[in-house]
Design an enzyme around this catalytic site. Structure first.
Site, PDB file in Angstrom:
ATOM      1  N   ASP A  62       9.491  -2.413 -18.227  1.00  0.00           N
ATOM      2  CA  ASP A  62       9.526  -1.022 -18.118  1.00  0.00           C
ATOM      3  C   ASP A  62      10.761  -0.447 -17.528  1.00  0.00           C
ATOM      4  O   ASP A  62      11.414  -1.202 -16.602  1.00  0.00           O
ATOM      5  CB  ASP A  62       8.442  -0.222 -17.796  1.00  0.00           C
ATOM      6  CG  ASP A  62       7.769  -1.026 -16.515  1.00  0.00           C
ATOM      7  OD1 ASP A  62       8.679  -1.762 -15.419  1.00  0.00           O
ATOM      8  OD2 ASP A  62       6.764  -1.095 -16.248  1.00  0.00           O
ATOM      9  N   HIS A 130      -3.391   0.226 -14.399  1.00  0.00           N
ATOM     10  CA  HIS A 130      -2.194  -0.064 -15.431  1.00  0.00           C
ATOM     11  C   HIS A 130      -1.419  -1.223 -15.388  1.00  0.00           C
ATOM     12  O   HIS A 130      -1.405  -1.749 -14.189  1.00  0.00           O
ATOM     13  CB  HIS A 130      -1.383   0.996 -15.422  1.00  0.00           C
ATOM     14  CG  HIS A 130      -0.356   1.296 -14.045  1.00  0.00           C
ATOM     15  ND1 HIS A 130      -0.417   2.271 -13.270  1.00  0.00           N
ATOM     16  CD2 HIS A 130       0.618   0.293 -13.684  1.00  0.00           C
ATOM     17  CE1 HIS A 130       0.258   2.112 -12.202  1.00  0.00           C
ATOM     18  NE2 HIS A 130       1.252   0.986 -12.689  1.00  0.00           N
ATOM     19  N   GLU A 135      -0.640   3.517 -18.825  1.00  0.00           N
ATOM     20  CA  GLU A 135      -1.744   4.190 -17.973  1.00  0.00           C
ATOM     21  C   GLU A 135      -3.000   4.107 -18.798  1.00  0.00           C
ATOM     22  O   GLU A 135      -3.238   3.823 -19.901  1.00  0.00           O
ATOM     23  CB  GLU A 135      -1.386   5.702 -17.938  1.00  0.00           C
ATOM     24  CG  GLU A 135       0.065   5.732 -17.175  1.00  0.00           C
ATOM     25  CD  GLU A 135       0.048   5.781 -15.837  1.00  0.00           C
ATOM     26  OE1 GLU A 135      -1.135   5.189 -15.454  1.00  0.00           O
ATOM     27  OE2 GLU A 135       1.296   5.609 -15.136  1.00  0.00           O
TER      28      GLU A 135
END
Length: 235
Positions: A62, A130, A135
């Site tokens: 990410d 998470h 999430e």
């Protein structure tokens, strides 16, 4: 799912490095990498080793939206400082934290993941369960996507910024399906704040309300955790 109890993060890094060496000996070519404090000792083991990573590929989970790769709080900067500058890979892919045209970046990164199947994925875990920036409520069949960060995630990451208002509210993250597509997974968890999430991940119901519980559906997951993170699991 295998759970390995370690004394501390240093020992956890050494245990994970032994797993990595085994995977590399068996032909692993692509590593999925994570940021945050949990994998730091693992990266230190890699940097201090005499292994050659110049024929390997890495893909990261990410990146924050709105932070340039030169920003010290960006995940690209984190990876350069803690791994890539000292141990170059053949190719290292991270999502681009572009504010404009995020949809095109999502499509680009999904194609990268399709072209470079992950042999070993490294994960941390959030207090809310998470993985990546997936999430609670994220569908298990999700692929790379734009994420609105949970307030608890923003608060947890505020320690890395001058003030909480500086924490980005969006990120681009691999989806849960992308993570589960990896052949093998290592998840690090340290500290009492992760105990509830780990208990649910290992022995709770598989539910989208706890993204890490999806790992119960994967055939090769190793959780490396200290006593505090395992405290609710052992009761």
């Amino acid at each position: 799912m295998k759970v390995i109890k370690v004394e501390n993060q240093v020992q956890g890094g050494k245990v994970a490095f032994e797993i990595l060496k085994e995977k590399l000996a068996n032909g692993a070519q692509t590593l999925g990498l994570a940021t945050g404090s949990s994998p730091l000792e693992f990266y230190k083991e890699i940097v201090e080793s005499d292994l050659d990573f110049s024929n390997l590929t890495s893909v990261n989970l990410d990146e924050y939206v709105g932070l340039d790769g030169d920003n010290p709080q960006s995940y690209r900067y984190f990876m350069q400082e803690n791994l890539f500058n000292q141990k170059p890979f053949k190719e290292s892919f991270l999502p681009r934290g572009v504010k404009d045209n995020a949809e095109a970046e999502v499509e680009r990164y999904n194609q990268i993941l399709a072209d470079h199947p992950v042999d070993l994925q490294i994960l941390g875990i959030g207090r809310n369960g998470h993985i990546g920036f997936n999430e609670p409520g994220t569908p298990f069949d999700s692929q790379t996507h734009l994420v609105e960060l949970d307030q608890s995630t923003i608060e947890a990451n505020a320690r890395f910024f001058a003030k909480i208002e500086d924490v980005p509210t969006q990120a681009i993250s691999m989806g849960i399906k992308n993570i589960l597509d990896a052949k093998s997974i290592i998840l690090f968890a340290y500290g009492e704040s992760k105990a509830e999430a780990i208990a649910g991940t290992v022995s709770g119901p598989v539910t989208e309300n706890l993204p890490a519980s999806s790992l119960q559906n994967h055939p090769d997951v190793t959780i490396i955790a200290d006593a505090e993170a395992l405290s609710l699991l052992e009761k």
